[in-house]
Design an enzyme around this catalytic site. Structure first.
Site, PDB file in Angstrom:
ATOM      1  N   CYS A  13     -10.990 -13.360   2.497  1.00 41.31           N
ATOM      2  CA  CYS A  13      -9.411 -13.641   2.949  1.00 41.31           C
ATOM      3  C   CYS A  13      -9.223 -14.434   1.095  1.00 41.31           C
ATOM      4  O   CYS A  13      -8.931 -13.930   0.506  1.00 41.31           O
ATOM      5  CB  CYS A  13      -9.216 -14.321   3.879  1.00 41.31           C
ATOM      6  SG  CYS A  13     -10.153 -13.777   5.229  1.00 41.31           S
ATOM      7  N   ARG A  14      -9.084 -15.750   1.137  1.00 39.34           N
ATOM      8  CA  ARG A  14      -8.645 -16.097  -0.470  1.00 39.34           C
ATOM      9  C   ARG A  14      -9.075 -15.376  -1.229  1.00 39.34           C
ATOM     10  O   ARG A  14      -8.530 -15.147  -1.833  1.00 39.34           O
ATOM     11  CB  ARG A  14      -8.462 -17.619  -0.024  1.00 39.34           C
ATOM     12  CG  ARG A  14      -7.553 -17.978   0.970  1.00 39.34           C
ATOM     13  CD  ARG A  14      -8.314 -19.285   1.788  1.00 39.34           C
ATOM     14  NE  ARG A  14      -9.555 -19.575   2.117  1.00 39.34           N
ATOM     15  CZ  ARG A  14     -10.204 -20.968   2.527  1.00 39.34           C
ATOM     16  NH1 ARG A  14      -9.365 -21.551   2.398  1.00 39.34           N
ATOM     17  NH2 ARG A  14     -11.168 -20.784   2.922  1.00 39.34           N
ATOM     18  N   SER A  15     -10.220 -15.765  -1.831  1.00 33.63           N
ATOM     19  CA  SER A  15     -10.756 -15.507  -3.200  1.00 33.63           C
ATOM     20  C   SER A  15     -10.745 -14.428  -3.858  1.00 33.63           C
ATOM     21  O   SER A  15      -9.964 -13.024  -4.595  1.00 33.63           O
ATOM     22  CB  SER A  15     -12.509 -15.999  -2.771  1.00 33.63           C
ATOM     23  OG  SER A  15     -13.616 -15.247  -2.545  1.00 33.63           O
ATOM     24  N   ASP A 125      -6.734 -22.125   5.279  1.00 34.98           N
ATOM     25  CA  ASP A 125      -8.100 -20.959   5.001  1.00 34.98           C
ATOM     26  C   ASP A 125      -7.139 -20.369   6.599  1.00 34.98           C
ATOM     27  O   ASP A 125      -6.798 -20.565   7.571  1.00 34.98           O
ATOM     28  CB  ASP A 125      -9.233 -21.471   6.705  1.00 34.98           C
ATOM     29  CG  ASP A 125      -9.918 -20.589   6.282  1.00 34.98           C
ATOM     30  OD1 ASP A 125     -10.142 -18.910   6.805  1.00 34.98           O
ATOM     31  OD2 ASP A 125     -11.608 -21.280   6.869  1.00 34.98           O
TER      32      ASP A 125
HETATM   33  P1  4NP Z   1     -12.280 -17.330   3.001  1.00 39.53           P
HETATM   34  O1  4NP Z   1     -11.549 -17.285   4.870  1.00 39.53           O
HETATM   35  O2  4NP Z   1     -13.007 -18.718   2.782  1.00 39.53           O
HETATM   36  O3  4NP Z   1     -10.799 -16.941   2.674  1.00 39.53           O
HETATM   37  O4  4NP Z   1     -12.567 -16.363   2.806  1.00 39.53           O
HETATM   38  C1  4NP Z   1     -12.605 -17.627   5.966  1.00 39.53           C
HETATM   39  C2  4NP Z   1     -13.879 -15.953   6.515  1.00 39.53           C
HETATM   40  C3  4NP Z   1     -14.140 -16.337   6.985  1.00 39.53           C
HETATM   41  C4  4NP Z   1     -14.603 -17.347   7.702  1.00 39.53           C
HETATM   42  C5  4NP Z   1     -14.134 -18.521   7.444  1.00 39.53           C
HETATM   43  C6  4NP Z   1     -13.102 -18.462   7.024  1.00 39.53           C
HETATM   44  N1  4NP Z   1     -15.618 -17.667   8.627  1.00 39.53           N
HETATM   45  O5  4NP Z   1     -15.880 -18.507   9.454  1.00 39.53           O
HETATM   46  O6  4NP Z   1     -16.791 -16.687   9.195  1.00 39.53           O
END
Ligand code: 4NP
Length: 155
Positions: A13-15, A125
């Site tokens: 998502c974010r990175s 997040d």
């Molecule tokens: P990200 O978001 O850290 O911005 O890529 C997430 C993606 C997956 C999960 C948590 C946050 N997960 O729990 O699977």
């Protein structure tokens, strides 16, 4: 070459959004030959996966394509390769500090510290809560601050 790594939890998502936004900015400024960009997650949940569909959709809405990116996990060696290792939130920062080789701690930073006007240090997040549009705006602002910092210190 200046090397930048964006890091979140899942690298879906974010990175990857930060990678896409910053790459687009760097390309538009004609600096692709001087700045190398990548992203990673602190956890292994989504290795090899494309960005979350919601992150892809928000990026597409803003005119960038992140569909070809694939998740990978951050590793200690990244602190040798990259000049900037930028965490999206404090939890990512703490996880990175655990794998950071002694003497490379100064490479680790919080991405939003490049957007002081936002008056917040963490990109929330969006995986469970949503808010991909707000996340994109924060990333966009910090990307500009990061490029200004690189210009000042390295170019
Ligand atoms: P990200 O978001 O850290 O911005 O890529 C997430 C993606 C997956 C999960 C948590 C946050 N997960 O729990 O699977």
């Amino acid at each position: 070459m200046v090397r930048v790594l964006f890091v979140c939890l899942g690298n879906i998502c974010r990175s990857p959004t930060a990678e896409g936004v910053f790459r687009d900015l760097v390309e538009r400024e004609g600096l692709s030959g001087e700045i190398d960009i990548d992203s990673a997650g602190t956890h292994a949940y989504h290795i090899g996966e494309p960005p979350d569909g919601r992150a892809q959709a928000e990026a597409k809405r803003r005119g960038i394509d992140i569909s070809t990116l694939r998740g990978r996990q951050a590793q200690a060696g990244d602190f040798k390769t990259f000049d900037y290792v930028l965490a999206m939130d404090r939890s990512n920062y703490q996880n990175l500090m655990r794998i950071c080789p002694i003497g490379t701690e100064d490479k680790l930073g919080m991405f939003l510290d490049f957007a002081p006007a936002l008056e917040r240090r963490e990109v929330p997040d969006p995986y469970y809560e949503g808010g991909f549009d707000v996340v994109y705006d924060m990333i966009d602002e910090a990307a500009q601050g990061l490029l200004a910092d690189i210009r000042t210190k390295h170019l």
